[in-house]
Design a protein around this motif. Structure first.
Motif: not given
Length: 594
Positions: A166-171, A200-205, A233-241
């Motif tokens: 669902g959600h990744s808060a890392g790498v 596959i992945v909802g949100f990759a932060a 495949i993935v909803g969102m690919m994000q680099l945080v801040s």
């Protein structure tokens, strides 16, 4: 002595009471082990695992659709090795966040790995952060060699749902993970707010300094939907801040088959101005919040019945867009020549298109090229201060390269370096197709086509004149006009030569039919029809006149030779009566003999 033995037994029993029950299990009833210690439940194994430890699944498990409490553990990085086994009929129905086989797991200071696992028939529902394998993961994480099959239903009532995570808060590194669903399966998030849903992945932060990768994954027979940020495949690919300005993010070598991706909500103003309708068959949205990370998207494909749609009606969507990109900051997207892109937007001084590659990384029709494209806003875009599409000196661009850009009405003013032109095709009121075209390559292409025509004195002269005009042209339009005019002249010359040959052959047949020494009347007929053939404008007209001429020649021939026909009849009659006479003589001789 008896008192001493009793005391020892009592001490053993007291020690056993202090141990977890799972630690006493043998391998007969156990479902998992850590080292040489066996556990009857996964919950016991997860509670016992230490940082860096490995939980190994020992057998297949059928959860029988009984309510499942997601397994959660914080501040511990561990490995869960399914060892190729299958967990079937997983059912989670909660109003809490972090739902899945695992709920919230991971540790910011170590790596968590889930591998070699199969899930069959899953129904997982939660508030936010919902995935079949895991809802939420913190820190560095690896998902590899995982398959989710059968009836797949994953739903986040708020946001961020994924077929695996669902959600990744890392790498994260996600490799060789697959969704092989049956008809009617879906992954979806809330349709009126929130967002984030991926096959596959909802949100990759990405909150770390290492590369984030999703590769070699497949999704089959799945509907993926939600308010925005929706991808096959993935909803969102994000680099945080923007913490790490040189981080590379990879989405490569993935494929979707029979996948429908739908964005379901948002107002017209929101969709047009902020692109909350980020949606694509591979990636729904990309952002790095000003961190200028590098996003690499290549070798991603789709097949079968795939479709991207927007139910709101407020925007137009490219039906097979691979990527629905949205750069909040200055993300650079490397697509290695892939052009089937849905949405690009920019905020501030962000780059909205950046596709480059080393030699051999871009291939068109078997030929390798180096491609370098950028498009960026320089302050407020205007005709004098436009978005710019350009090529660096020494780089080569194919005329077939295409870029989809959301133009927001008339604010996008394309400009190209000398020697290049931008051809614009309107797809909708807000979406246009911009093609960066090399004038020199269009010239080379058209000249090569002209030189492919069969050689003759007339054709060669026309081609030489056409090439001279093409070489003198300074724009693509002039090149194309010169080419089209030359082709028309060549085709006309070829048709004229074919007509001339047909006329010569038809007249020769008329002369032959008239004989070697035709009468004056016969020659007049030949001359008449040959003259008509010379005036014919088409081959079919020549054929029709020739047929009439042959009939006229035959009629004249029959008229000029009637006596020959009589002589022929006389010979037949004489021969007939001659046979009759011989028969009579034979009969007479027979009777005389008798």
């Amino acid at each position: 002595m008896k008192r001493k033995i009793l005391s020892t037994l009592l001490a053993v029993l007291m020690l056993a009471a202090l141990l977890p029950l799972g630690a006493l299990a043998d391998d007969t009833d156990a479902v998992a082990k850590i080292g040489d210690t066996y556990y009857n439940t996964l919950a016991e194994a997860l509670a016992a695992v230490k940082n860096g430890g490995t939980i190994t699944l020992l057998r297949d498990i059928d959860l029988d659709n009984q309510p499942w409490t997601p397994l959660s553990r914080s501040n511990v990085g561990f490995t869960f090795d399914g060892d190729g086994h299958t967990i079937s009929n997983l059912k989670v129905n909660t109003t809490s966040n972090s739902a899945g086989l695992f709920g919230s797991i991971g540790f910011s200071e170590s790596t968590t790995t889930i591998r070699n696992l199969n899930l069959h028939n899953v129904d997982v529902r939660g508030n936010s952060y919902v995935g079949a394998v895991a809802g939420w993961i913190t820190g560095t994480a690896v998902f590899e060699n995982i398959t989710v099959s059968g009836d797949v239903k994953v739903q986040a009532n708020a946001q961020n749902a994924g077929g695996i995570l669902g959600h990744s808060a890392g790498v994260i590194t996600v490799n060789n993970c697959h969704i092989n669903a049956t008809s009617g399966s879906y992954v979806k998030s809330n349709t009126t707010s929130g967002g984030g849903a991926g096959g596959i992945v909802g949100f990759a932060a990405n909150e770390g300094s290492k590369a984030c990768t999703i590769s070699n994954c497949t999704v089959k027979n799945l509907d993926v939907s939600g308010y925005h940020r929706i991808g096959g495949i993935v909803g969102m690919m994000q680099l945080v801040s923007g913490i790490y300005p040189s981080v590379h993010i990879y989405v490569t070598d993935n494929s979707v088959e029979n996948v429908h991706v739908t964005v379901t909500g948002g107002s017209a103003a929101t969709l047009n101005n902020r692109h909350d309708a980020q949606v694509g068959l591979i990636v729904g949205a990309t952002t790095d919040n000003g961190g200028r990370s590098r996003h690499h998207y290549y070798n991603n494909t789709y097949s079968g019945d795939c479709l991207v749609t927007a139910t709101t009606g407020a925007i137009d969507i490219i039906p097979t867009a691979l990527y629905g990109l949205w750069t909040l900051g200055a993300a650079r997207v490397k697509d290695y020549g892939q052009t089937n892109v849905g949405w690009y937007n920019t905020n501030g001084n962000a780059d909205i298109i950046y596709a480059d590659g080393a030699a051999g990384e871009v291939t068109f029709g078997g030929t390798e090229y180096i491609t370098f494209l950028t498009a960026y806003r320089a302050g407020e875009s205007s005709a004098d201060n436009p978005f710019i599409l350009h090529t660096d000196v020494g780089y080569k661009l194919k005329p077939t390269d295409k870029i989809y850009v959301e133009a927001n009405g008339n604010i996008f003013y394309p400009f190209a370096d000398a020697g290049y032109e931008i051809q614009v095709t309107e797809i909708s009121e807000t979406v246009k197709l911009y093609e960066l075209i090399s004038v020199a390559e269009v010239k080379a292409e058209k000249i090569a086509l002209l030189n492919s025509y069969p050689s003759s004195e007339v054709i060669d002269d026309i081609i030489a004149q056409g090439i001279a005009v093409i070489n003198a042209a300074t724009t693509v339009e002039e090149v194309i006009n010169a080419y089209n005019s030359t082709v028309q002249a060549i085709e006309a010359a070829l048709q004229a030569a074919e007509l001339a040959a047909a006329k010569a052959e038809a007249k020769a047949r008329l002369v032959e039919a008239a004989g070697e020494d035709p009468s004056a009347a016969m020659q007049a007929i030949v001359d008449e029809y040959c003259a008509r053939i010379d005036s014919a404008e088409t081959i079919s007209e020549v054929e029709s006149i020739e047929e009439e001429g042959l009939q006229a020649i035959k009629a004249q021939y029959d008229k000029e030779h009637p006596i020959k026909e009589l002589i022929t009849i006389e010979k037949i009659i004489r021969k007939f009566f001659g046979y009759i006479g011989k028969i009579i003589d034979f009969i007479k001789s027979f009777f005389t003999f008798t």
